[in-house]
Design an enzyme around this catalytic site. Structure first.
Site, short mmCIF file in Angstrom:
data_model
loop_
_atom_site.label_atom_id
_atom_site.label_comp_id
_atom_site.label_asym_id
_atom_site.label_seq_id
_atom_site.Cartn_x
_atom_site.Cartn_y
_atom_site.Cartn_z
CG ASP A 21 5.83 9.95 57.01
OD1 ASP A 21 6.00 9.50 58.16
OD2 ASP A 21 5.58 9.24 56.03
N GLY A 63 13.72 4.03 44.85
CA GLY A 63 12.88 3.71 45.99
C GLY A 63 11.43 4.07 45.74
CE LYS A 64 8.07 0.07 43.72
NZ LYS A 64 7.40 -1.18 43.53
N GLY A 65 8.01 5.89 47.48
CA GLY A 65 7.42 6.69 48.55
C GLY A 65 5.92 6.47 48.56
CB ALA A 66 3.25 7.76 50.75
CG ASN A 67 2.41 11.37 47.61
OD1 ASN A 67 1.53 10.74 48.16
ND2 ASN A 67 2.69 12.62 47.92
N GLY A 68 4.69 8.01 45.13
CA GLY A 68 5.22 7.62 43.83
C GLY A 68 6.51 6.83 43.92
CB VAL A 71 12.30 8.00 43.58
CG1 VAL A 71 13.38 8.99 43.18
CG2 VAL A 71 11.23 8.70 44.41
#
Lengths: 246, 320
Positions: free
Chosen positions: B158, B38-43, B45
């Site tokens: 968040d 998946g993709k988070g705000a900072n990077g 995964v």
């Protein structure tokens, strides 16, 4: 730290080059960020290149977004720019100590400590942000969204530990003035009431002269403050207080 | 959200393909990429495993060194806080080994960190599949996690269903600590609907009630998403926490409604208090509630028939 955030939807067409004005801002230690707001259609190649160039000259970031993303983009840019300003100052210190390299080259344990300091300073360093809003005719339908986004940004800045002040300008002004001050430096969200209620829209977009006008406003203030702080902060040119050394 | 401007040093990283090996520059560990998680705000995964071994981990590649390092700092101080606490209580918390190591890639130089792989489905998918009766239990676990964070001096920031993973058998874990930060600092990352400031219901200073507010909106979103959507359509100046309280009042579960009301008003002084209240009222009321079952039509008919038969039999016996 000082920042200008320009919100526009097209090309400048009157007066000095906005890119030059932004370069002047950078020279004064003021970072210039630019957001192009486009809801329908595109901003055009010329417009988007100008937005990019202003930000590059002003040492800041640029983005083109629709009104729904405006509030989030404004916060992201302001925050990133604060962190970058601190990071650049810290990188300088790291270079002084190591002779070369930057934060990225430090081993993880050391880097972790330095980033803790960067985070700390980003939260606590005083910040002055001037918002410069393009109020030319084509921006009219977007101004309500701009105002909401400003209020939202102010709410985020109010939560910072460090002193955070916002002022708001719009351009073009009536006849002789390039830009009009809508709200002078303020720390409170509640000060922002109706900002652009009674603006008469005009066609011209004197982005360059407007930026110069905002620089002047930053200048007046610095003059006042300089009387008392001249001795304490000798290297204010970086746009951050000189007292912070890591 | 993270577009790179001219001053950001790190360039955005290309996606990693399965089978690729990421080698740590400082610690030398080798990780084989399995797939994108998946993709988070900072990077971004990825699911990985150590080369030559079976155990799976999650590996996060940062978009920006500073953002990722702050996230790592939060995770490591949380970790050491938990270790101290576990030593005191001698109970092993499942979260104590969340973070494994941080490093830079020897090729490409991008920063990354390795964490425990939390297997499961995001909370909203889990509940829509298994039914909202799970909320009492999952909510309790989430509040437990938040309490743990708050005790260590951090807020999650968040909080939203997308950042909660639930395992097949109902164990909830928080993922993506990109928005987490020290209590009393400004909140770094938030999502409109879950943000107290968005609803004109308070500041964006991260305190315990900020997380509780976001948690309450999370419950509303899981139980009445359409209502929440409607409430958010108003003009920004007229949005208020009262709109959310009204939504909560319409929920069939009255105990849950009054808990949400308190959380939305910032009425809990600590998250521990909020958790205990949830446990006593919301969790147990769901826990012991017997399933009301409608009597099937054929059973009623059969019962009536047997009554008739009985009456007839009695009549028949005494008549003759």
């Amino acid at each position: 730290m000082k920042q200008i955030l320009l919100i526009t939807d097209g090309c400048s067409n009157v007066g000095e080059s906005p890119v030059m004005a932004a370069a002047h801002a950078r020279q004064d230690g003021i970072t210039v960020n630019v957001i192009g707001v486009v809801d329908y259609g595109t901003i055009g190649e010329l417009g988007s290149r100008e937005i990019d160039d202003i930000a590059k000259a002003g040492g800041g970031l640029s983005r083109i977004v629709g009104t729904p993303q405006l509030a989030q983009t404004m916060q992201m840019m302001t925050r990133k720019t604060v962190v970058q300003t601190i990071q650049q100052a810290v990188n300088k210190e790291v270079k002084k100590i190591l002779g070369e390299g930057s934060l990225d080259d430090l081993p993880p344990a050391k880097r972790s400590q330095v980033v803790t300091v960067v985070d700390e300073l980003s939260e606590t360093a005083p910040l002055r942000l001037a918002l410069l809003i393009d109020a030319s005719a084509s921006m009219k339908p977007k101004l309500a969204a701009v105002e909401d986004a400003i209020r939202d940004l102010a709410l985020s800045l109010e939560a910072r530990e460090g002193d955070s002040e916002i002022s708001v300008f719009h351009f073009p002004g009536s006849t002789s003035e390039a830009a009009v001050l809508d709200m002078d430096w303020s720390r409170n969200v509640s000060d922002i009431r109706t900002l652009f209620g009674k603006i008469r829209m005009k066609g011209a977009t004197p982005t360059g002269p407007a930026i110069f006008k905002v620089l002047e406003h930053f200048g007046y203030d610095t003059l006042d403050e300089h009387q008392g702080r001249l001795a304490a902060h000798s290297d204010e040119g970086e746009g951050m207080p000189g007292g912070y050394v890591v | 959200m993270k577009e790179k401007g001219c001053l950001v040093g790190t360039s955005s990283n290309p996606p990693r393909s399965p089978g690729e090996v990421i080698v740590g520059k400082w610690r030398g560990n080798r990780y084989v990429v399995n797939r994108l998680l998946g993709k988070g705000a900072n990077g971004t995964v990825y699911l990985v495993n150590r080369q030559g071994r079976r155990e799976k981990y999650a590996l996060k590649i940062g978009y920006d060194m500073l953002d990722l390092q702050s996230e790592i700092n939060v995770l490591t101080s949380l970790q050491s806080c938990r270790v101290r606490r576990d030593q005191r209580t001698r109970g092993a918390s499942p979260m104590s080994a969340y973070f494994l190591e941080a490093d830079d890639a020897s090729e490409g130089g991008f920063p990354f960190y390795v964490m425990r792989y939390v297997q499961g489905t995001p909370l909203h998918y889990f509940l829509s599949r298994k039914g909202s009766s799970w909320l009492g239990l999952i909510g309790l676990q989430l509040l437990d996690r938040l309490c743990g964070l708050h005790e260590c001096g951090f807020i999650f920031g968040d909080l939203k269903p997308e950042n909660v993973m639930v395992s097949e058998y109902g164990i909830a874990e928080l993922i993506d600590f990109g928005g987490a930060g020290p209590i009393s600092r400004s909140v770094k990352q938030f999502t409109e609907w879950h943000d107290r400031g968005y609803w004109n219901a308070g500041s964006r200073i991260g305190d315990e009630s900020y997380d509780l507010f976001a948690f309450a909106v999370l419950c509303l979103r899981l139980l009445d998403e359409a209502g929440l959507q409607n409430a958010s359509r108003q003009l920004p100046q007229t949005r208020s926490g009262d709109d959310l309280i009204k939504l909560a009042a319409q929920l069939p579960d009255k105990k849950l409604a009054s808990w949400l009301r308190l959380a939305l008003k910032g009425g809990f002084s600590t998250s521990a208090e909020a958790r205990d209240m949830w446990k006593r009222h919301v969790y147990t009321s769901r826990h012991y509630k017997p399933e009301p079952m409608a009597t099937p039509g054929w059973l009623t008919g059969a019962f009536a028939l047997s009554l008739c038969l009985l009456a007839f039999t009695v009549y028949w016996i005494y008549h003759f």
